[in-house]
Design an enzyme around this catalytic site. Structure first.
Site, short mmCIF file in Angstrom:
data_model
loop_
_atom_site.label_atom_id
_atom_site.label_comp_id
_atom_site.label_asym_id
_atom_site.label_seq_id
_atom_site.Cartn_x
_atom_site.Cartn_y
_atom_site.Cartn_z
N HIS A 124 -28.75 54.97 -0.04
CA HIS A 124 -27.86 53.81 -0.09
C HIS A 124 -26.67 54.09 -1.01
O HIS A 124 -26.87 54.47 -2.16
CB HIS A 124 -28.63 52.58 -0.61
N ASP A 164 -26.81 53.52 3.61
CA ASP A 164 -26.82 52.16 4.13
C ASP A 164 -26.20 51.17 3.15
O ASP A 164 -26.11 51.42 1.95
CB ASP A 164 -28.26 51.71 4.40
#
EC number: 3.5.1.41
Length: 237
Positions: free
Chosen positions: A196, A47
């Protein structure tokens, strides 16, 4: 005459057998999805990017012949259209993570929709398409958020393995905590993994440890769409 009709029916039957069926999306819109449905698959998702570390992550995924899903943000996507193209060219899935990473339940209908359509306006020029899969920031939803996603034809992806890598950005913590969380939740049956690609230690250390474990378990690291049984044509609008 009867011979002619027989030929016509034969031709129609042959055409019915060879004409591809229209696309049927297997994954429902506006429902929170946390698990892969295709056996022996795992979906590594990243993300908040693209970032300066994303090229290194793409190189790593290539070395392991692994595919992943990238849930991207507006400004990051606008600044890195080439990385969006590279993701798709290399078989990865580009998903939506809203434009501003705002908590969607804090917004009204129009605000939620704007977060998605503004991001589409950034991604579409780079890829020629916009994502049909999204992940809500902080994994937060409510019924209004899900209604907007149904109206906009989005599949809503959460996670069943949360590495919490954003809390563990040093050489020891990324392994002792984040990788251990990955192992524990994998053992519990999780298979959609949240990490991430904006964090150095995630890319420099955690990602490869996860890929090594995936291979050791005989799992296939693939995209969210693929692990849910959706072909690539269904990943985008």
């Amino acid at each position: 005459m009867f011979a002619t009709l027989a030929l016509v029916f034969t031709a129609l039957a042959s055409n019915a057998l060879t004409t591809p069926l229209p696309l049927v999306r297997r994954v429902p819109t506006g429902q929170v999805i946390t698990q892969c449905t295709t056996p022996n698959t795992i979906a590594l998702t990243f993300d908040d990017g693209p970032s300066e570390y994303t090229p290194q992550l793409l190189d790593l995924l290539s070395r392991y012949s692994a595919r992943a899903t990238f849930f991207v943000l507006g400004d990051a996507a606008a600044q890195n259209p080439g990385l969006l193209q590279r993701m798709r060219d290399e078989g990865h899935q580009v998903g939506a993570h809203t434009y501003d990473h705002v908590s969607l339940p804090s917004l009204g209908y129009d605000g939620i929709a704007s977060q998605m359509t503004r991001l589409e306006e950034v991604i579409r020029p780079a890829l020629g398409v916009a994502p049909a899969y999204m992940r809500p920031p902080y994994l937060e939803t409510n019924e209004l958020v899900l209604q907007v996603m149904r109206d906009l034809d989005y599949r809503v992806i959460s996670a069943s393995v949360d590495t919490k890598d954003y809390e563990n950005q040093d050489a020891d913590a990324i392994i002792n905590t984040s990788f251990q969380l990955f192992l524990d939740q994998l053992d519990a049956g999780g298979n959609i993994v949240l990490a991430h690609d904006i964090h150095y230690w995630t890319v420099a250390s955690l990602a490869e440890r996860m890929l090594q474990e995936v291979n050791a378990r005989g799992l296939i690291a693939t995209t969210v769409g693929d692990c849910l049984g959706d072909g690539e044509i269904a990943w985008y609008h």
